[in-house]
Motif scaffolding. Structure first.
Motif, PDB file in Angstrom:
ATOM      1  N   VAL A  32       1.168  -1.319   0.121  1.00  0.00           N
ATOM      2  CA  VAL A  32      -0.255   0.120   0.049  1.00  0.00           C
ATOM      3  C   VAL A  32       1.115   1.326   0.311  1.00  0.00           C
ATOM      4  N   LYS A  33       1.745   1.951   0.690  1.00  0.00           N
ATOM      5  CA  LYS A  33       2.704   2.325   0.534  1.00  0.00           C
ATOM      6  C   LYS A  33       3.152   2.946  -0.403  1.00  0.00           C
ATOM      7  N   GLU A  34       3.796   1.613  -1.467  1.00  0.00           N
ATOM      8  CA  GLU A  34       4.616   1.648  -2.535  1.00  0.00           C
ATOM      9  C   GLU A  34       3.556   1.977  -3.290  1.00  0.00           C
ATOM     10  N   SER A  35       2.848   1.602  -3.636  1.00  0.00           N
ATOM     11  CA  SER A  35       1.549   2.142  -4.278  1.00  0.00           C
ATOM     12  C   SER A  35       1.674   3.424  -3.881  1.00  0.00           C
ATOM     13  N   GLN A  39       2.156   7.129  -6.520  1.00  0.00           N
ATOM     14  CA  GLN A  39       0.575   7.887  -7.083  1.00  0.00           C
ATOM     15  C   GLN A  39      -0.242   7.352  -7.841  1.00  0.00           C
ATOM     16  N   GLU A  40      -0.288   6.102  -7.460  1.00  0.00           N
ATOM     17  CA  GLU A  40      -1.381   4.932  -7.103  1.00  0.00           C
ATOM     18  C   GLU A  40      -2.691   4.710  -6.116  1.00  0.00           C
ATOM     19  N   ASN A  41      -3.665   4.749  -6.257  1.00  0.00           N
ATOM     20  CA  ASN A  41      -4.439   4.699  -4.786  1.00  0.00           C
ATOM     21  C   ASN A  41      -4.434   3.077  -5.037  1.00  0.00           C
ATOM     22  N   VAL A  42      -5.557   2.917  -4.240  1.00  0.00           N
ATOM     23  CA  VAL A  42      -5.246   1.078  -3.919  1.00  0.00           C
ATOM     24  C   VAL A  42      -7.031   0.941  -3.836  1.00  0.00           C
ATOM     25  N   TYR A  43      -7.174   0.043  -5.032  1.00  0.00           N
ATOM     26  CA  TYR A  43      -8.894  -0.153  -4.017  1.00  0.00           C
ATOM     27  C   TYR A  43      -9.201  -1.219  -3.814  1.00  0.00           C
ATOM     28  N   LEU A  44     -10.297  -1.424  -2.524  1.00  0.00           N
ATOM     29  CA  LEU A  44     -10.273  -2.848  -1.964  1.00  0.00           C
ATOM     30  C   LEU A  44     -11.661  -2.672  -2.215  1.00  0.00           C
ATOM     31  N   ARG A  45     -12.355  -3.787  -3.016  1.00  0.00           N
ATOM     32  CA  ARG A  45     -13.797  -3.767  -2.882  1.00  0.00           C
ATOM     33  C   ARG A  45     -14.570  -4.745  -1.508  1.00  0.00           C
ATOM     34  N   GLY A  46     -15.444  -3.621  -0.897  1.00  0.00           N
ATOM     35  CA  GLY A  46     -16.001  -3.799   0.230  1.00  0.00           C
ATOM     36  C   GLY A  46     -15.831  -3.045   0.815  1.00  0.00           C
ATOM     37  N   LYS A  54      -4.889  15.720  -2.438  1.00  0.00           N
ATOM     38  CA  LYS A  54      -4.084  16.951  -2.608  1.00  0.00           C
ATOM     39  C   LYS A  54      -3.940  18.564  -1.978  1.00  0.00           C
ATOM     40  N   ARG A  55      -3.532  18.888  -0.878  1.00  0.00           N
ATOM     41  CA  ARG A  55      -3.356  19.859  -0.074  1.00  0.00           C
ATOM     42  C   ARG A  55      -2.997  20.911  -0.466  1.00  0.00           C
ATOM     43  N   ILE A  76      -1.417  14.111   1.200  1.00  0.00           N
ATOM     44  CA  ILE A  76      -1.591  13.102   1.824  1.00  0.00           C
ATOM     45  C   ILE A  76      -2.180  11.796   1.981  1.00  0.00           C
ATOM     46  N   PRO A  77      -1.974  11.023   2.399  1.00  0.00           N
ATOM     47  CA  PRO A  77      -2.923   9.644   2.390  1.00  0.00           C
ATOM     48  C   PRO A  77      -4.224   9.886   2.949  1.00  0.00           C
TER      49      PRO A  77
END
Length: 91
Positions: A32-35, A39-46, A54-55, A76-77
Motif C-alpha cells: 500500500v505504501k509503495e503504491s 501516486q497510485e490509489n489502492v482499491y479494496l472492493r467492499g 492533494k493539499r 497526504i494519504p
C-alpha cells in the motif's frame, strides 16, 4: 486494536502461525505504501480505498518568530471506506 492484535486474530481464525501472518500483514502494508508513493490509489472492493489527497499551497504563521511561512502544495494519504463498510459500522 493493534497490529499484534490483528496478527493474533488472523492466526486464530486461519490456523496459520503468527510469524507467517505477520510477514503477510507487513507485506500488505508495504504494498500500500509503495503504491501511494508511486501516486497510485489502492482499491479494496467492499472495504475501502487508500487514496492520495492533494493539499493546496497555503500561508501560515510562525508565532514565535513572527514571520509568514509558505507551505507548498503536497499530497497526504487518506482512507475512504466503502459504502457497505460504512453501513456496517453505522449500525
Amino acid at each position: 486494536m493493534t497490529k499484534a492484535d490483528i496478527v493474533a486474530e488472523i492466526s486464530r481464525k486461519t490456523g496459520l502461525d503468527k510469524t507467517s501472518v505477520l510477514i503477510t500483514v507487513e507485506a500488505f502494508m508495504d504494498s500500500v505504501k509503495e503504491s501511494l508513493e508511486k501516486q497510485e490509489n489502492v482499491y479494496l472492493r467492499g472495504f475501502g480505498s487508500f487514496i492520495l489527497k492533494k493539499r493546496a499551497q497555503k500561508t501560515a504563521r510562525n508565532i514565535s518568530k513572527r514571520e509568514t511561512i509558505i507551505i507548498p502544495e503536497h499530497n497526504i494519504p487518506a482512507f475512504k471506506p466503502a459504502k457497505t463498510f460504512m453501513a456496517m459500522v453505522k449500525d
